[in-house]
Write a protein that holds these residues in place. Sequence first.
Motif, mmCIF file in Angstrom:
data_model
loop_
_atom_site.group_PDB
_atom_site.id
_atom_site.type_symbol
_atom_site.label_atom_id
_atom_site.label_comp_id
_atom_site.label_asym_id
_atom_site.label_seq_id
_atom_site.Cartn_x
_atom_site.Cartn_y
_atom_site.Cartn_z
ATOM 1 N N SER A 2 0.835 -1.197 0.000
ATOM 2 C CA SER A 2 0.000 0.000 0.000
ATOM 3 C C SER A 2 0.872 1.251 0.000
ATOM 4 O O SER A 2 1.979 1.261 0.542
ATOM 5 C CB SER A 2 -0.923 0.016 1.221
ATOM 6 O OG SER A 2 -0.175 0.282 2.396
ATOM 7 N N ILE A 57 -5.791 -0.620 4.935
ATOM 8 C CA ILE A 57 -4.376 -0.983 4.820
ATOM 9 C C ILE A 57 -4.003 -2.013 5.878
ATOM 10 O O ILE A 57 -3.311 -2.997 5.601
ATOM 11 C CB ILE A 57 -3.501 0.283 4.928
ATOM 12 C CG1 ILE A 57 -3.679 1.133 3.664
ATOM 13 C CG2 ILE A 57 -2.034 -0.080 5.132
ATOM 14 C CD1 ILE A 57 -3.056 2.511 3.760
ATOM 15 N N LYS A 82 3.470 -1.267 4.056
ATOM 16 C CA LYS A 82 2.879 0.064 3.935
ATOM 17 C C LYS A 82 3.971 1.096 3.702
ATOM 18 O O LYS A 82 4.940 1.186 4.469
ATOM 19 C CB LYS A 82 2.102 0.415 5.204
ATOM 20 C CG LYS A 82 1.523 1.829 5.205
ATOM 21 C CD LYS A 82 0.774 2.130 6.495
ATOM 22 C CE LYS A 82 1.729 2.347 7.650
ATOM 23 N NZ LYS A 82 1.041 2.819 8.874
#
Length: 214
Positions: free
Chosen positions: A15, A194, A201
């Motif tokens: 993400s 997320i 991330k």
Amino acid sequence: MQNINIDIHQNSITSISGPSGQGKSSFLTVLNRLWENIEGAKVKGQVKINFGNGFEDIYRKEYSLPMLRQKVGMVFQTPNPLPMSIYKNIAFPLKLIGEKNKQTVTQKVKTALERAFLWEEVKHRMSDDARLLSGGQQQRLCIARALILNPCVLLLDEPTSSLDETSLEVIEQLLLELKNNCTIIMVSHYMDQIRRIADRKFILSDKQLMLKSF
């Protein structure tokens, strides 16, 4: 953006989040060279992707752009069904690469819709205008259209931003299934999303892309 140097893990969901206007969507287009359609845009550096036979520099002069777009699919924030039937929407990428066998096309359309959890909802209305589908269905249709060429990498730009909770859950489950067969890079503002589905991330801020812990 500048001095970006990251590795994306294969068969994972990565993400990218951060403040608006930082270039998150632009970063995605670097991975399939879609930015080249923007007048005045420039990129420096290398992007290497392993499509199964070792890493390839997708920016070398002789690299086939149509082949890259087949291997790296993209789904945008706002669903963009073409003004044609559901069937023709999904089959369109096959038409572009010259697939003429109707049986092959029909089977691949069915498989793509099944992978996008949409087949059961549309199998009796394949000749209907795709723009008549609900927002969540349109987004899954766009994902199915991206999947029909079996991409190695799937780029998603805020794929659930305008969807209701039920559609959001369906697409999140879909993405978790898809990462078994492709690498997913997703721009998202939703921290809860997320945490639920991303393996890694990154935050894009002040022109820097930084890995963050959950």
